[in-house]
Design a protein around this motif. Structure first.
Motif, short mmCIF file in Angstrom:
data_model
loop_
_atom_site.label_atom_id
_atom_site.label_comp_id
_atom_site.label_asym_id
_atom_site.label_seq_id
_atom_site.Cartn_x
_atom_site.Cartn_y
_atom_site.Cartn_z
N LEU A 141 0.83 -1.21 0.00
CA LEU A 141 0.00 0.00 0.00
C LEU A 141 0.86 1.26 0.00
O LEU A 141 0.56 2.23 -0.70
N ASP A 142 1.94 1.23 0.80
CA ASP A 142 2.85 2.38 0.83
C ASP A 142 3.54 2.57 -0.52
O ASP A 142 3.74 3.71 -0.96
N GLN A 143 3.90 1.47 -1.17
CA GLN A 143 4.54 1.57 -2.48
C GLN A 143 3.58 2.14 -3.52
O GLN A 143 3.96 2.98 -4.34
N VAL A 144 2.31 1.68 -3.47
CA VAL A 144 1.30 2.21 -4.39
C VAL A 144 1.09 3.70 -4.15
O VAL A 144 0.96 4.49 -5.09
N GLU A 145 1.05 4.10 -2.87
CA GLU A 145 0.88 5.51 -2.53
C GLU A 145 2.05 6.34 -3.05
O GLU A 145 1.86 7.44 -3.57
N GLN A 146 3.26 5.78 -2.91
CA GLN A 146 4.44 6.51 -3.40
C GLN A 146 4.42 6.63 -4.92
O GLN A 146 4.77 7.68 -5.48
N ILE A 147 4.01 5.57 -5.62
CA ILE A 147 3.90 5.63 -7.08
C ILE A 147 2.89 6.68 -7.51
O ILE A 147 3.10 7.44 -8.46
N GLN A 148 1.77 6.75 -6.77
CA GLN A 148 0.75 7.75 -7.08
C GLN A 148 1.29 9.16 -6.88
O GLN A 148 1.04 10.06 -7.69
N LYS A 149 2.07 9.35 -5.82
CA LYS A 149 2.66 10.67 -5.58
C LYS A 149 3.66 11.03 -6.68
O LYS A 149 3.72 12.19 -7.12
N GLU A 150 4.44 10.05 -7.11
CA GLU A 150 5.40 10.30 -8.19
C GLU A 150 4.67 10.67 -9.48
O GLU A 150 5.08 11.58 -10.21
N GLN A 151 3.55 9.98 -9.76
CA GLN A 151 2.78 10.29 -10.96
C GLN A 151 2.18 11.68 -10.88
O GLN A 151 2.17 12.42 -11.86
N ASN A 152 1.67 12.04 -9.70
CA ASN A 152 1.11 13.39 -9.53
C ASN A 152 2.18 14.45 -9.71
O ASN A 152 1.92 15.49 -10.32
N TYR A 153 3.38 14.16 -9.21
CA TYR A 153 4.46 15.13 -9.37
C TYR A 153 4.89 15.25 -10.82
O TYR A 153 5.20 16.36 -11.31
N GLN A 154 4.91 14.13 -11.55
CA GLN A 154 5.26 14.17 -12.96
C GLN A 154 4.21 14.96 -13.75
O GLN A 154 4.56 15.72 -14.67
#
Length: 204
Positions: A141-154
């Protein structure tokens, strides 16, 4: 200055001030740093003395100071920001003038952990009494959250790049229009000037 996106170490120069800029979520990652001073005799960097102080200052994307604190020659700092985007981290040495006067150099090693790397999962499992399967699910779940944050930042960076490109293209367009108008006015002025010259010489 350099951007910090993942677990990465930074290195400052000899002017006593080092700055890094990088994306930061609402729950900001902790930072660890250590300093080294140049030793002329051994011609290498050695660990700094405990008397060396470092002032850490963190600014959010709006330029607001979210952390300003004095630390020792090595330490760990954390900060909380409610504004997503690029944050600036600056480390100032309180012994800069003395080091420069002595012809010394200061090296700063900065390590910032982001994403799931900031979580101590064995401690979380012991505190919340999680099974191995539950802990693994928490990590995913933490990894998915981090991926989502990276996508939002991109997406945020792509939007900024698009706005910059549109602004640049608009400025180039207006500059081209201005050049064309200037050339036309210059041509009209030259034609009138030549006509007046010929009339004065009674050639026309």
């Amino acid at each position: 200055a350099g951007e910090v996106h993942r677990n990465r170490g930074g290195r400052g120069g000899g002017n006593g001030v080092g700055c890094l800029a990088g994306p930061a979520p609402t729950r900001c990652p902790p930072g660890n740093y250590r300093t080294q001073l140049w030793d002329k005799q051994s011609e290498s960097f050695l660990p700094s003395t405990p008397g060396l102080g470092m002032h850490v200052e963190v600014k959010d994307p709006d330029g607001k100071v979210v952390l300003s604190r004095q630390y020792g020659s090595e330490g760990r700092f954390t900060f909380t920001s409610h504004t997503p985007g690029e944050h600036q981290i600056c480390l100032h040495s309180n012994s800069t003038r003395m080091a420069l006067f002595a012809g010394g150099k200061l090296r700063v090693h900065l390590d910032i952990q982001v994403g799931e790397h900031t979580n101590n999962y064995p401690e979380i499992a012991a505190k919340d009494k999680l099974t191995e399967l539950q802990l693994r699910a928490r990590q995913l779940l933490d990894q998915v959250e981090q991926i989502q944050k990276e996508q939002n930042y991109q997406r945020y960076r792509e939007e900024r790049f698009r706005m910059t490109s549109e602004s640049t293209n608009q400025r180039v367009l207006w500059w081209s229009i201005a050049q064309t108008i200037i050339l036309i006015l210059t041509g009209i002025w030259q034609m009138r000037h030549l006509k007046s010259f010929f009339e004065a010489k009674k050639l026309v």
